[in-house]
Design a protein around this motif. Structure first.
Motif, PDB file in Angstrom:
ATOM      1  N   SER B  11      16.052  41.675  94.492  1.00  0.00           N
ATOM      2  CA  SER B  11      15.489  40.337  94.705  1.00  0.00           C
ATOM      3  C   SER B  11      14.120  40.207  94.038  1.00  0.00           C
ATOM      4  CB  SER B  11      15.385  40.043  96.202  1.00  0.00           C
ATOM      5  OG  SER B  11      14.370  40.845  96.764  1.00  0.00           O
ATOM      6  N   ALA B  12      13.472  41.359  93.802  1.00  0.00           N
ATOM      7  CA  ALA B  12      12.173  41.319  93.121  1.00  0.00           C
ATOM      8  C   ALA B  12      12.336  41.424  91.605  1.00  0.00           C
ATOM      9  CB  ALA B  12      11.286  42.443  93.651  1.00  0.00           C
ATOM     10  N   GLY B  13      13.552  41.261  91.134  1.00  0.00           N
ATOM     11  CA  GLY B  13      13.761  41.260  89.674  1.00  0.00           C
ATOM     12  C   GLY B  13      13.921  42.644  89.072  1.00  0.00           C
ATOM     13  N   ILE B  14      14.346  43.614  89.872  1.00  0.00           N
ATOM     14  CA  ILE B  14      14.572  44.961  89.336  1.00  0.00           C
ATOM     15  C   ILE B  14      16.078  45.189  89.183  1.00  0.00           C
ATOM     16  CG2 ILE B  14      14.277  47.450  89.736  1.00  0.00           C
ATOM     17  CD1 ILE B  14      11.782  46.773  91.364  1.00  0.00           C
ATOM     18  N   ASP B  15      16.509  45.534  88.005  1.00  0.00           N
ATOM     19  CA  ASP B  15      17.923  45.826  87.757  1.00  0.00           C
ATOM     20  C   ASP B  15      18.166  47.284  88.162  1.00  0.00           C
ATOM     21  OD1 ASP B  15      20.436  46.409  86.799  1.00  0.00           O
ATOM     22  OD2 ASP B  15      20.153  45.347  84.899  1.00  0.00           O
ATOM     23  N   VAL B  16      18.493  47.475  89.421  1.00  0.00           N
ATOM     24  CA  VAL B  16      18.548  48.825  90.001  1.00  0.00           C
ATOM     25  C   VAL B  16      19.598  49.700  89.300  1.00  0.00           C
ATOM     26  CG1 VAL B  16      18.948  50.165  92.104  1.00  0.00           C
ATOM     27  CG2 VAL B  16      17.664  48.033  92.216  1.00  0.00           C
ATOM     28  N   LYS B  17      20.746  49.105  89.007  1.00  0.00           N
ATOM     29  CA  LYS B  17      21.819  49.882  88.372  1.00  0.00           C
ATOM     30  C   LYS B  17      21.347  50.446  87.020  1.00  0.00           C
ATOM     31  CE  LYS B  17      26.635  49.467  87.042  1.00  0.00           C
ATOM     32  NZ  LYS B  17      26.883  48.704  85.826  1.00  0.00           N
ATOM     33  N   ASP B  18      20.711  49.578  86.262  1.00  0.00           N
ATOM     34  CA  ASP B  18      20.198  49.981  84.952  1.00  0.00           C
ATOM     35  C   ASP B  18      19.125  51.067  85.108  1.00  0.00           C
ATOM     36  OD1 ASP B  18      20.063  49.541  82.057  1.00  0.00           O
ATOM     37  OD2 ASP B  18      18.039  48.779  82.478  1.00  0.00           O
ATOM     38  N   ALA B  19      18.235  50.855  86.094  1.00  0.00           N
ATOM     39  CA  ALA B  19      17.159  51.825  86.326  1.00  0.00           C
ATOM     40  C   ALA B  19      17.730  53.178  86.742  1.00  0.00           C
ATOM     41  CB  ALA B  19      16.212  51.298  87.399  1.00  0.00           C
ATOM     42  N   LEU B  20      18.745  53.143  87.633  1.00  0.00           N
ATOM     43  CA  LEU B  20      19.347  54.400  88.096  1.00  0.00           C
ATOM     44  C   LEU B  20      19.943  55.197  86.931  1.00  0.00           C
ATOM     45  CD1 LEU B  20      21.081  53.617  91.509  1.00  0.00           C
ATOM     46  CD2 LEU B  20      19.343  55.371  91.038  1.00  0.00           C
ATOM     47  N   SER B  21      20.527  54.453  85.991  1.00  0.00           N
ATOM     48  CA  SER B  21      21.136  55.174  84.863  1.00  0.00           C
ATOM     49  C   SER B  21      20.067  55.926  84.069  1.00  0.00           C
ATOM     50  CB  SER B  21      21.888  54.190  83.961  1.00  0.00           C
ATOM     51  OG  SER B  21      20.954  53.497  83.151  1.00  0.00           O
ATOM     52  N   LEU B  65       2.117  48.072  79.923  1.00  0.00           N
ATOM     53  CA  LEU B  65       2.750  47.645  81.167  1.00  0.00           C
ATOM     54  C   LEU B  65       4.198  47.205  80.906  1.00  0.00           C
ATOM     55  CD1 LEU B  65       2.263  47.231  84.177  1.00  0.00           C
ATOM     56  CD2 LEU B  65       1.477  44.908  83.690  1.00  0.00           C
ATOM     57  N   LYS B  66       4.379  46.523  79.798  1.00  0.00           N
ATOM     58  CA  LYS B  66       5.718  46.085  79.411  1.00  0.00           C
ATOM     59  C   LYS B  66       6.653  47.301  79.258  1.00  0.00           C
ATOM     60  CE  LYS B  66       8.001  44.823  75.230  1.00  0.00           C
ATOM     61  NZ  LYS B  66       7.751  44.772  73.799  1.00  0.00           N
ATOM     62  N   GLY B  67       6.120  48.368  78.635  1.00  0.00           N
ATOM     63  CA  GLY B  67       6.915  49.596  78.453  1.00  0.00           C
ATOM     64  C   GLY B  67       7.310  50.186  79.800  1.00  0.00           C
ATOM     65  N   VAL B  68       6.334  50.254  80.705  1.00  0.00           N
ATOM     66  CA  VAL B  68       6.604  50.815  82.037  1.00  0.00           C
ATOM     67  C   VAL B  68       7.659  49.983  82.758  1.00  0.00           C
ATOM     68  CG1 VAL B  68       5.614  51.397  84.272  1.00  0.00           C
ATOM     69  CG2 VAL B  68       4.270  51.752  82.196  1.00  0.00           C
ATOM     70  N   CYS B  69       7.465  48.671  82.749  1.00  0.00           N
ATOM     71  CA  CYS B  69       8.404  47.777  83.429  1.00  0.00           C
ATOM     72  C   CYS B  69       9.799  47.913  82.820  1.00  0.00           C
ATOM     73  CB  CYS B  69       7.946  46.328  83.309  1.00  0.00           C
ATOM     74  SG  CYS B  69       6.423  46.026  84.190  1.00  0.00           S
ATOM     75  N   GLY B  70       9.834  48.049  81.501  1.00  0.00           N
ATOM     76  CA  GLY B  70      11.118  48.218  80.832  1.00  0.00           C
ATOM     77  C   GLY B  70      11.813  49.472  81.317  1.00  0.00           C
ATOM     78  N   ASN B  71      11.058  50.568  81.370  1.00  0.00           N
ATOM     79  CA  ASN B  71      11.634  51.837  81.803  1.00  0.00           C
ATOM     80  C   ASN B  71      12.126  51.785  83.245  1.00  0.00           C
ATOM     81  OD1 ASN B  71      11.697  53.575  79.617  1.00  0.00           O
ATOM     82  ND2 ASN B  71       9.503  54.004  79.776  1.00  0.00           N
ATOM     83  N   LEU B  72      11.437  50.977  84.066  1.00  0.00           N
ATOM     84  CA  LEU B  72      11.844  50.871  85.467  1.00  0.00           C
ATOM     85  C   LEU B  72      12.794  49.685  85.686  1.00  0.00           C
ATOM     86  CD1 LEU B  72       8.423  51.738  87.148  1.00  0.00           C
ATOM     87  CD2 LEU B  72      10.431  53.206  86.956  1.00  0.00           C
ATOM     88  N   SER B  73      13.249  49.101  84.577  1.00  0.00           N
ATOM     89  CA  SER B  73      14.207  47.976  84.623  1.00  0.00           C
ATOM     90  C   SER B  73      13.720  46.800  85.462  1.00  0.00           C
ATOM     91  CB  SER B  73      15.588  48.462  85.111  1.00  0.00           C
ATOM     92  OG  SER B  73      16.045  49.504  84.295  1.00  0.00           O
ATOM     93  N   MET B  74      12.418  46.547  85.402  1.00  0.00           N
ATOM     94  CA  MET B  74      11.871  45.363  86.082  1.00  0.00           C
ATOM     95  C   MET B  74      12.057  44.187  85.135  1.00  0.00           C
ATOM     96  SD  MET B  74       8.517  47.300  87.437  1.00  0.00           S
ATOM     97  CE  MET B  74       8.601  48.456  88.800  1.00  0.00           C
ATOM     98  N   THR B  75      13.274  43.700  85.145  1.00  0.00           N
ATOM     99  CA  THR B  75      13.717  42.754  84.131  1.00  0.00           C
ATOM    100  C   THR B  75      12.825  41.521  84.050  1.00  0.00           C
ATOM    101  OG1 THR B  75      15.875  43.431  84.935  1.00  0.00           O
ATOM    102  CG2 THR B  75      15.841  41.762  83.217  1.00  0.00           C
ATOM    103  N   GLU B  76      12.537  40.950  85.212  1.00  0.00           N
ATOM    104  CA  GLU B  76      11.763  39.714  85.230  1.00  0.00           C
ATOM    105  C   GLU B  76      10.360  39.929  84.672  1.00  0.00           C
ATOM    106  OE1 GLU B  76      11.674  37.916  89.087  1.00  0.00           O
ATOM    107  OE2 GLU B  76      10.185  36.419  88.445  1.00  0.00           O
ATOM    108  N   LEU B  77       9.686  40.949  85.225  1.00  0.00           N
ATOM    109  CA  LEU B  77       8.309  41.239  84.816  1.00  0.00           C
ATOM    110  C   LEU B  77       8.255  41.644  83.345  1.00  0.00           C
ATOM    111  CD1 LEU B  77       5.455  41.303  85.827  1.00  0.00           C
ATOM    112  CD2 LEU B  77       5.849  43.577  86.785  1.00  0.00           C
TER     113      LEU B  77
END
Lengths: 363, 116
Positions: B11-21, B65-77
């Motif tokens: 709900s906070a915009g994190i693509d958990v499945k993608d991050a888990l992979s 920050l964009k790189g970090v968010c990308g790695n953690l799949s924070m899609t929205e941010l």
């Protein structure tokens, strides 16, 4: 064999350096690689560069973020390229975005691959593994080829030494027949080499040529194997008929050397044949077997000729006692034992101060 | 990962499945890195740089920050930061700065979701 392979492997590092200013990014990459590699981290370009320069062989791969404080990834890459390290260690750029200009420069500087963030573990692992393996294989191969080369050179040296040993053994065996110790052939070799290396006689000759001539001089009397014992070992003067037979050792020597095919392919052969056949020629044309005159006689045959006379006079032989040094020098100077070129005589007397030390034991 | 937690992060915009992979399916490890996110200094650096109108430092912070968010799949941010980096690069400093309310909102929602 298995030990050698291990030795190769030990020379190959398994440490990956992760250069990224963000701890989370480093952690993610670390997590991907730590099951397969040991990892090291640097928090900016400058720290990364100094770690690499301190010990380049420590790392099997460098993963470089592009945007970093102090020194960015491209600057690090430029330095590594300047130090010619990009050909030794695979460098990967891991970046959130790329523009075609910096991409072009990165590949030009020798980067192995550019990987986009966010990384996909399976892919990044695969791409980096294959390149690391390629570099390892190349290094192992390089190490092995280098060691094989060293071994080949060692073997070649041994073969050359063995050849020289065989040649000396053959020549010494022939010496034994007329009751000499074998020291004669070694002194002829030393005198020949000394005159070529320390007087103007050797001008224009390479070190290899001089070595070949010196080795060839050892074989100057091999033809004596064809001379009957009663003539070779006769304690007094030879009769004219006996002397004619004795003289054939020059031609016989050439014939014998001609029949050794391995020798004919060797750089020593031309010299050995010439010296064996012509070391009894005289500058005035009154020598044997061909009656060559002046510079018709090769330099090396002339040198062995004077060395042979000098040695024969200086030592006890079956037909004579050793003469004192003054008498030896006078006899050579006065042409009592052959005639030699003025230049050869000049160089010989120059060198004789040193050469006489070969006979200290005989004096 | 528990369903509740998963939904909270999603709900906070994190693509958990993608991050888990990205963490080889290791949920604990993902949690560990997510927990580091609120302490990451790049958001703070970005705000400070904009405060001081230091465009270069702002770009660097936004980019990282964009790189970090990308790695953690924070899609929205990471989508918002990608947009901001593009504006910075295009020299559109004020447009980039104008994205901050959205970025701050997304950032705070993300941090709140992580902290549970």
């Amino acid at each position: 064999m298995s030990m050698e392979v291990n030795k190769d492997d030990n020379m190959v590092s398994d440490m990956i350096l992760i250069v990224d200013d963000d701890e989370i990014n480093r952690g993610i990459i670390d997590n991907i690689f730590s099951p397969y590699y040991s990892t090291d981290e640097a928090a900016d370009g400058l720290e990364g560069l100094s770690k690499i320069l301190a010990d380049p062989d420590k790392y099997c791969a460098i993963l470089l973020d592009v945007m970093m404080p102090k020194m960015n990834g491209l600057e690090v890459l430029r330095k590594l390229s300047d130090e010619e390290l990009t050909s030794r260690i695979p460098v990967f750029l891991i970046t959130a975005e790329v523009n075609s200009e910096s991409l072009h420069e990165a590949y030009h500087l020798g980067v192995m691959d550019v990987i986009l963030k966010p990384v996909t573990p399976y892919i990044v692992l695969r791409r980096i593994n294959s390149i690391v393996e390629l570099f390892r294989a190349r290094k192992r191969l390089g190490n092995r080829v280098e060691r094989q080369n060293i071994k080949l050179l060692e073997n070649a040296k041994k073969i050359i030494e063995l050849n020289q040993g065989m040649i000396e053994a053959l020549s010494t065996a022939i010496e034994f027949r007329n009751g000499e110790s074998g020291e004669h052939v070694r002194r002829i070799r030393d005198i020949t080499q000394y005159l070529l290396e320390h007087t103007e006689l050797g001008e224009g000759l390479t070190a290899e040529q001089i070595n070949n001539i010196a080795l060839a001089s050892v074989m100057h009397d091999v033809g004596k194997i064809a001379i009957p014992d009663n003539i070779l070992g006769k304690p007094g003067r030879l009769t004219p008929e006996e002397f004619e037979i004795m003289k054939t050792h020059t031609v016989q020597g050439g014939l014998l050397l001609e029949k050794i095919p391995q020798l004919r392919d060797n750089g020593v052969y031309e010299y050995a044949f010439d010296i064996a056949r012509h070391h009894h020629e005289r500058w005035d044309g009154r020598g044997y077997p061909d009656g060559l005159k002046g510079d018709e006689i090769s330099l090396w045959a002339q040198i062995v000729s004077i060395a042979d006379v000098y040695d024969a006079l200086s030592c006890k032989r079956c037909y004579k006692d050793a003469f004192p040094r003054e008498k030896v020098l006078r006899m050579i100077r006065d042409g009592e034992c052959g005639t030699f070129s003025p230049k050869l005589l000049k160089c010989f007397f120059e060198a004789e101060e040193t050469l006489c030390k070969l006979y200290d034991g005989n004096a | 990962m528990e369903q509740v937690r998963l939904e909270q992060l999603e709900s906070a915009g994190i693509d958990v499945k993608d991050a888990l992979s990205r963490f080889m399916g290791n949920a604990n490890l993902l949690e560990k890195f997510l927990k580091k996110f609120p302490d990451d200094q790049n958001y703070k650096k970005l705000c400070e740089a904009l405060e001081a109108d230091d465009a270069e430092a702002a770009l660097a912070a936004s980019h990282t920050l964009k790189g970090v968010c990308g790695n953690l799949s924070m899609t929205e941010l990471s989508g918002l930061l990608t947009e901001q980096v593009r504006e910075f690069r295009a020299g559109e400093y004020s447009s980039a700065k104008e994205l901050m309310p959205k970025i701050t909102a997304a950032y705070e929602r993300t941090v709140a979701a992580i902290n549970g």
